[in-house]
Design a protein around this motif. Structure first.
Motif, PDB file in Angstrom:
ATOM      1  N   MET A   1      38.935 -34.002  52.545  1.00  0.00           N
ATOM      2  CA  MET A   1      37.737 -33.426  53.156  1.00  0.00           C
ATOM      3  C   MET A   1      36.529 -33.824  52.333  1.00  0.00           C
ATOM      4  SD  MET A   1      36.601 -30.951  50.991  1.00  0.00           S
ATOM      5  CE  MET A   1      35.816 -29.591  51.783  1.00  0.00           C
ATOM      6  N   THR A   2      35.358 -33.797  52.986  1.00  0.00           N
ATOM      7  CA  THR A   2      34.143 -34.151  52.261  1.00  0.00           C
ATOM      8  C   THR A   2      32.940 -33.366  52.810  1.00  0.00           C
ATOM      9  OG1 THR A   2      32.638 -35.946  51.671  1.00  0.00           O
ATOM     10  CG2 THR A   2      33.719 -36.141  53.787  1.00  0.00           C
ATOM     11  N   THR A   3      31.993 -33.121  51.885  1.00  0.00           N
ATOM     12  CA  THR A   3      30.717 -32.540  52.324  1.00  0.00           C
ATOM     13  C   THR A   3      29.595 -33.549  52.071  1.00  0.00           C
ATOM     14  OG1 THR A   3      30.496 -31.506  50.167  1.00  0.00           O
ATOM     15  CG2 THR A   3      31.348 -30.107  51.937  1.00  0.00           C
ATOM     16  N   ASN A   4      29.986 -34.794  51.823  1.00  0.00           N
ATOM     17  CA  ASN A   4      29.030 -35.874  51.590  1.00  0.00           C
ATOM     18  C   ASN A   4      28.035 -35.960  52.764  1.00  0.00           C
ATOM     19  OD1 ASN A   4      28.446 -38.811  52.455  1.00  0.00           O
ATOM     20  ND2 ASN A   4      28.838 -38.970  50.260  1.00  0.00           N
ATOM     21  N   GLN A   5      26.737 -36.051  52.401  1.00  0.00           N
ATOM     22  CA  GLN A   5      25.670 -36.005  53.412  1.00  0.00           C
ATOM     23  C   GLN A   5      25.798 -37.145  54.440  1.00  0.00           C
ATOM     24  OE1 GLN A   5      23.538 -33.674  53.915  1.00  0.00           O
ATOM     25  NE2 GLN A   5      21.986 -34.608  55.241  1.00  0.00           N
ATOM     26  N   THR A   6      26.084 -38.362  53.956  1.00  0.00           N
ATOM     27  CA  THR A   6      26.174 -39.508  54.878  1.00  0.00           C
ATOM     28  C   THR A   6      27.320 -39.299  55.870  1.00  0.00           C
ATOM     29  OG1 THR A   6      25.467 -40.844  53.030  1.00  0.00           O
ATOM     30  CG2 THR A   6      26.280 -42.037  54.931  1.00  0.00           C
ATOM     31  N   MET A   7      28.455 -38.816  55.350  1.00  0.00           N
ATOM     32  CA  MET A   7      29.610 -38.565  56.215  1.00  0.00           C
ATOM     33  C   MET A   7      29.281 -37.500  57.256  1.00  0.00           C
ATOM     34  SD  MET A   7      32.445 -40.009  56.224  1.00  0.00           S
ATOM     35  CE  MET A   7      33.363 -41.179  55.296  1.00  0.00           C
ATOM     36  N   ARG A   8      28.593 -36.446  56.792  1.00  0.00           N
ATOM     37  CA  ARG A   8      28.233 -35.375  57.730  1.00  0.00           C
ATOM     38  C   ARG A   8      27.300 -35.927  58.810  1.00  0.00           C
ATOM     39  NH1 ARG A   8      25.520 -31.399  54.239  1.00  0.00           N
ATOM     40  NH2 ARG A   8      25.359 -30.026  56.023  1.00  0.00           N
TER      41      ARG A   8
END
Ligand code: FAD
Length: 442
Positions: A1-8
């Protein structure tokens, strides 16, 4: 899982004009058990979950307007089993149609449904996608034998089986196909596949006007010719295609056709088609038997939307998607053209005409409120025209948020039945909330 801005951000928008909205987190499950755990947790804590295939849908389907989890299925992309002699394939939902066809080719088989974009099979089932080949092979719903689905509770069910026929129980395959991630997460699909035809021939035919082109379609369909694709591209679209692909196709309403069969049968079909189209004023038909030329012809058709998207930098695509009975099609397209002209907009029309399904492509500047309003009026006009004639507001793209407002009008009392199904299967409304149903009806 990720909360990375670009991914979001990548999971905040589809390929349409709908406003983006960020998920809080993007989760990439690798197994059904992981999907089940994530969904059960979200259900317990009432966190929205939006299944994500490739994000190519066109009505805001995957936009997480309520935040929460974007459940990206791309790591579940294996072919699990090819049952060559049963003409079945079992896949995970994140595999794309071109990845699947690459595998199937080794067995002389292919999967027929081909939406313009290279979508995932999970996304295609969830939107009941179709495309250029449904006139012969049917739509996504016709290909699904069985689905493994994780329900909002985390429970895992199968909706069908391997048998070609079954009269047993409710048709849950049909319910989940087209449910747009609002009733469950598809974690496995068993799909029908076909033998690659011995011989394939493509053709391009131009007509003096839309009416003549549509009448020729009816002529071809009623003649019993083995037609696998029959696509209408209007003169404005051909103009754009010529610019984008540096071609010099005649800028007139054009049918793109494909015939599947054997060599002897195709030779007859070609002659018969020539006769039929000439009865409707076509004096320019070109056939392509060579694989490369045929692939180029269909690449032009499949890249048509991109010819507009890339040709109007900074603008967004609004694409209408009604489907009407075949006898209403020419009238509907002519009326749509008038609606576009009345609003003084630039727009093109293309259609999977064998199915009575057509799209108006409108490029809009989202910062120009007047232009956005004009495009919405055209869309609404086209939908109302179709509904008044027994058609549907969406032939293949699905409801998402863009077509939610038309659901009560199109379905009447059945809309309430749909609401009860949603309520039963997803009582906390965690699965793709805000889609299919209008906000006030949830
Ligand atoms: C240029 C272009 C041309 C197109 N042409 C066509 C066309 O001819 N015909 C056509 O039908 N469509 C067409 N589309 C629309 C789009 O490609 C289809 O709707 C496609 O089926 C979406 O697949 P996806 O994998 O991108 O799904 P996404 O956009 O990621 O998701 C679509 C919906 O499915 C749900 N979903 C995704 N995966 C799952 C899963 N595993 N379980 C449950 N729900 C899930 C999502 O929540 C969402 O509601 C076109 C799009 C573009 C950009």
């Amino acid at each position: 899982m990720t909360t990375n801005q670009t991914m979001r951000e990548q999971h905040s928008r589809d390929e349409s004009y709908h406003e983006p909205s960020l998920p809080d987190v993007v989760v990439f499950p690798k197994t059904t058990a992981e999907v089940s755990k994530v969904v059960a947790f979200a259900n317990e804590h009432q966190i929205p979950v939006v299944p994500f295939g490739l994000g190519t849908s066109l009505e805001g389907h995957i936009i997480p307007y309520h935040g929460g989890i974007s459940l990206d299925m791309s790591l579940m992309n294996r072919v699990l089993e090819i049952r060559e002699r049963d003409f079945l394939v079992k896949v995970e939902p994140g595999i794309t149609r071109t990845q699947l066809n690459k595998e199937l080719k080794k067995y002389g088989l292919f999967f027929s449904v081909d939406p313009g974009a290279d979508a995932t099979l999970g996304g295609m089932a969830a939107t009941n996608a179709s495309g250029t080949t449904s006139v012969k092979y049917g739509i996504m719903r016709d290909q699904v034998r069985d689905l493994e689905v994780v329900l909002a509770s985390g429970e895992v069910i199968h909706t069908g089986g391997l048998s070609a026929k079954s009269s047993s129980g409710y048709h849950l395959n049909g319910l989940i196909v087209g449910s747009e991630g609002t009733l469950g997460v598809i974690t496995e699909l068993t799909l029908k596949v076909y033998g690659i035809p011995e011989s394939i021939m493509a053709a391009r035919a131009t007509f003096p006007d839309i009416q003549a082109a549509v009448d020729a379609v009816t002529g071809i369909l009623s003649s019993g010719i083995s037609i696998a694709r029959i696509e209408l591209v209007d003169d404005r679209s051909i103009q754009q295609v010529n610019t984008y692909n540096q071609l010099n196709y005649v800028e007139k309403p054009t049918l793109f056709l494909e015939f599947h069969g054997n060599e002897a049968g195709l030779a007859q079909d070609v002659e018969f088609t020539k006769e039929i189209v000439s009865d409707f004023g076509c004096n320019d038909i070109q056939f392509e038997l060579d694989n490369k030329a045929r692939a180029e012809l269909w690449e032009v058709r499949h890249n048509l939307a991109y010819a507009f998207i890339h040709g109007f930098a900074g603008k967004k695509l609004m694409v209408t998607d009604v489907s009407v009975p075949l006898t209403e099609l020419a009238g509907a397209i002519i009326d749509a053209r008038k609606a576009i002209e009345t609003e003084k907009m630039d727009g093109a029309i293309v259609g999977h005409v064998g199915d009575g399904n057509y799209h108006a492509l409108l490029m809009i500047d989202m910062k120009n409120k007047e232009e956005v309003e004009k495009a919405k009026r055209v869309n609404e006009h086209i939908v109302n025209y179709a509904l008044a004639r027994g058609g549907t507001c969406t032939g293949e793209h699905g409801v998402g948020v863009g077509k939610a407002m038309y659901q009560p009008l199109e379905h009447g009392a059945a809309y309430t039945v749909m609401q009860s199904i949603k309520q039963t299967l997803d009582p906390h409304h965690i699965l793709n909330p805000g889609k299919i149903f209008m906000k006030k009806d949830q």
